[in-house]
Scaffold this active site. Structure first.
Site, short mmCIF file in Angstrom:
data_model
loop_
_atom_site.label_atom_id
_atom_site.label_comp_id
_atom_site.label_asym_id
_atom_site.label_seq_id
_atom_site.Cartn_x
_atom_site.Cartn_y
_atom_site.Cartn_z
CE LYS A 183 -1.83 2.97 2.12
NZ LYS A 183 -1.70 4.42 1.90
N GLY A 240 4.79 3.03 10.95
CA GLY A 240 4.15 4.35 10.94
C GLY A 240 3.69 4.76 12.32
CD GLU A 264 8.48 -3.07 14.77
OE1 GLU A 264 8.99 -2.37 15.67
OE2 GLU A 264 8.14 -4.24 14.93
CB CYS A 301 10.77 5.47 14.72
SG CYS A 301 12.07 4.49 13.97
#
Ligand code: NAP
Length: 527
Positions: A183, A240, A264, A301
Site C-alpha cells: 500500500k 508508521g 512498528e 522513530c
C-alpha cells in the site's frame, strides 16, 4: 518514466477515477505527476494474483529467492540519480540522505538473499521414529518454518526507501516466500512507483510468478483498509504512527479469520542520565543531545523525545546548555505540510500542558514546512500524572523530566509506555548502583543503549528494532535485520511423511548441508 499507475502484478493499471499529487516540501509546490488511486476492482485483482502466486512462490528454492532479491537490488541501483531526485522532491530529504538510505535498502535486500540462499533459516528440527518404543511406538516428526501467505506492506513517510516499497518488510516477506502487496505511501507515490518498476523487472527477469509483487496507490485510508480485510491477505507489515498501526491491528482482529499485523510504531525513546555523568559532563551531553534531537528534523522513530535525570546542579547545567545549543541549530524542512502541521499542533498541545516550561525554542521566521525545534522541561510528579506528556511529538521536540530522587526516577520508568529504545548515560561505574533502574528500563524497551544516542539503527542480525506495545504490536519480533523474516512464517510439522515428498530441508540426505536439530542434537549430518 512515472505513469502514476498501480502495479497489479506485472501490469500497470489505472482504472480508478480518483487522482492525487505528491508534494515538494522544499519548494512548497505540488509535484507534476498525477497518481491514480487503486480501485476496489484493482485491490481484488492484486489479492487474487498474490494468492495464485503464493502457490508456486512459497515452494521455490532459497537459491532462486536469493537470485530474485539480488536482482531487485540491482534494478533499484540501475535507476541511478533519477530515483534519488524523485525521492528528494517527494520528501525534502537531501541527496546524501537519499544515497545513504538507498545503500541501506540494497544492503537489506542482499542480506536477506544471503540469509535464505542456503536454508538454515527454516530452523529445521527432526525427531526420527522409534517403532519399537514401549509402551507406544514413536512417530517420525519433522518441523520447519513455512511462508504465511500474501502480505500487505505499509511503509512510513520518513523512510521512502528503507521502510517502504522494497524496504525491510517487503524484503523479509519475499525472502520468507510470501507475495507482497504494497500500500504505497501517499507522500512518496512516485518514488514508490519507480522502486516497484524495479521489483517487477527483477521478477520478470528471474522468472517469478505474476502477482509476487503489486503496488497500490491511495491518498486516503480506504485502499489500506480493503487490503487488510481481504480474505486472501494473511499478514500485514506496518511502519508508521501508533494511531495508524492500531487501527489496522483492530481491523485485522475483527476479520472472520484474524491475521497478524506486525506494526512498528512511534516511540519517545527515554534517555536516563545518571547523576555522576551529569556532574562530570552536563555541557558535552547537552551538545550531543541537541544534535540528536534535531537530526533529520527530528523525524526518526528513535528520536530522543524524553530525557530524564535527578535534580542536581549537573541537571541544571544540562538544561541550561541544551537551551543554548538547541537555538543554534538551523531549522530544516519536514517531509510534508501535513507532517509539519501535525508537528506544530502536537508541540503546541504538549507545551500547553500544566506544569510544562519551555527551555528554549527557535523563534525566528522559517520557510514553509520548516520545523522550529523546542526543548521543554517538567517536574517528575507532573509527568507521572499526565499521560499526554508520554506521547511522541514527531519532529525536533524533547522533554526533560526532573525527578526528585532515584525512587521517583524508577517509578517514572515503570510507568512509561513500551518503547523502541532506552538509553543510559553513566560515568565512573555508577550504573552498578542503579541496577533497579536498568531492570525497570529493560522491561519497557526493545533495545538498551549505553552511553550513546538512540538515533541510528544498525542493520545486522543482533539488532532488535521493536519493543513492548505501543512500540510494536508484537514484542517477540524485530523489524530490522534478517531475523525479521520470522514475522512472516509459521512453524509446520510433517508426521510420518515419505522422505521423497519432504521439502529438501527435511530430507534424510540433508542435500543442502544445513544445520538441523536431529533427535535433540544440532548437526549438519545426514540421517
Ligand atoms: P502513518 O500516518 O501512520 O502512515 C503510515 C501508512 O499507514 C500510510 O500509508 C497511511 O496511509 C497508512 N494509514 C495510517 N492510518 C491508517 C488507517 N487508519 N487505516 C488505513 N491506513 C492507514 O505514519 P507516517 O506519518 O507515515 O510515519 C511517521 C510515524 O512512523 C512516526 O510516528 C514514526 O515514529 C513512525 N515510524 C516508526 C518506525 C519504526 O520502525 N518503529 C520507523 C519509521 C517511522 P494514509 O497516509 O493514506 O492514511
Amino acid at each position: 518514466m512515472i505513469t502514476g499507475k498501480n502495479y497489479i502484478g506485472n501490469q500497470l493499471s489505472a482504472i480508478g477515477n480518483k487522482t492525487f499529487k505528491t508534494f515538494n516540501p522544499l519548494l512548497n509546490i505540488e509535484n507534476e505527476w498525477e497518481i491514480t488511486e487503486a480501485s476496489t476492482n484493482e485491490v481484488n485483482q492484486a489479492a487474487k494474483l498474490a494468492s495464485e502466486a503464493f502457490k508456486t512462490y512459497s515452494k521455490i528454492s532459497g537459491e532462486k529467492k536469493a537470485v530474485f532479491l539480488r536482482a531487485i537490488a540491482e534494478e533499484i541501483e540501475a535507476l541511478g540519480d533519477d530515483l534519488l531526485q524523485v525521492y528528494s522532491s517527494e520528501s525534502g530529504l537531501p541527496n546524501g540522505r537519499a544515497m545513504g538510505e538507498r545503500g541501506r535498502t540494497l544492503g537489506q535486500l542482499r542480506a536477506f538473499a544471503n540469509h535464505v540462499e542456503k536454508g538454515n533459516w527454516v530452523d529445521a528440527s527432526i525427531d526420527t521414529a522409534q517403532p519399537d518404543r514401549q509402551p507406544m511406538p514413536k512417530v517420525d516428526l519433522r518441523k520447519m518454518n513455512v511462508a504465511l501467505g500474501p502480505v500487505v506492506v505499509f511503509g512510513a513517510s520518513n523512510f521512502p526507501f528503507a521502510f517502504s516499497t522494497a524496504g525491510g518488510d517487503t524484503a523479509a516477506a519475499l525472502a520468507a516466500g510470501c507475495p507482497v502487496i504494497v500500500k504505497s505511501h501517499p507522500m512518496h507515490a512516485a518514488t514508490g512507483e519507480m522502486v516497484s518498476a524495479a521489483v517487477i523487472k527483477a521478477a520478470e527477469k528471474t522468472g517469478m510468478p505474476n502477482g509476487v509483487f503489486s503496488n497500490l496507490n491511495s491518498s486516503g485510508i480506504e485502499v489500506g483498509q480493503a487490503l487488510v480485510q481481504h480474505p486472501n491477505v494473511k499478514a500485514v507489515g506496518f511502519t508508521g504512527s501508533i494511531r495508524g498501526g492500531r487501527a489496522l491491528f483492530d481491523l485485522a482482529a475483527k476479520r472472520d479469520e484474524p491475521i497478524p499485523v506486525l506494526a512498528e510504531m512511534g516511540s519517545v525513546n527515554p534517555v536516563i542520565i545518571l547523576p555522576q555523568a551529569l556532574k562530570n559532563r552536563a555541557e558535552d551531553l547537552a551538545k550531543i543531545y541537541s544534535g540528536s534531537i534535531t537530526l533529520g528534523t527530528g523525524q526518526f522513530c528513535t528520536n530522543p523525545g524524553l530525557i530524564i535525570g535527578i535534580k542536581s546542579e549537573g541537571l541544571t547545567n544540562f538544561v541550561n546548555t541544551l537551551a543554548e545549543e538547541i537555538v543554534k541549530v538551523e531549522p530544516s524542512c519536514m517531509l510534508h505540510p501535513n507532517i509539519a502541521g501535525a508537528y506544530e499542533s502536537n508541540k503546541a498541545n504538549a507545551m500547553s500542558q500544566s506544569g510544562i516550561k519551555v527551555l528554549a525554542g527557535y523563534n525566528e521566521d522559517v520557510k514553509p514546512n520548516y520545523a522550529r525545534q523546542v526543548v521543554t522541561t517538567v517536574e517528575g510528579n507532573t509527568f507521572l500524572n499526565n499521560p499526554i506528556l508520554h506521547h511522541e511529538v514527531f519532529g525536533p521536540f524533547s522533554l526533560v523530566v526532573q525527578c526528585e530522587n532515584k525512587e521517583q526516577l524508577e517509578e517514572i520508568i515503570i510507568n512509561l509506555e513500551g518503547q523502541l529504545t532506552g538509553t543510559i548515560i553513566s560515568d565512573d561505574d555508577e550504573i552498578r548502583t542503579f541496577t533497579s533502574i536498568v531492570n525497570a528500563l529493560q522491561n519497557r524497551v526493545g533495545r538498551i543503549i549505553f552511553n550513546g544516542v538512540p538515533t541510528g539503527v544498525e542493520v545486522c542480525p543482533s539488532m532488535l528494532h521493536g519493543g513492548p506495545y505501543p512500540a510494536s504490536t508484537d514484542s517477540r519480533f524485530t523489524a530490522v535485520g534478517v531475523d525479521s523474516i520470522k514475522r512472516f512464517v509459521r512453524p509446520f510439522s510433517y508426521q510420518d511423511w515419505p522422505n521423497d515428498l519432504l521439502p529438501i530441508e527435511l530430507k534424510n540426505e540433508n542435500p543442502l548441508g544445513i544445520s538441523r536439530l536431529v533427535n535433540n542434537v544440532r548437526t549438519t549430518s545426514k540421517i
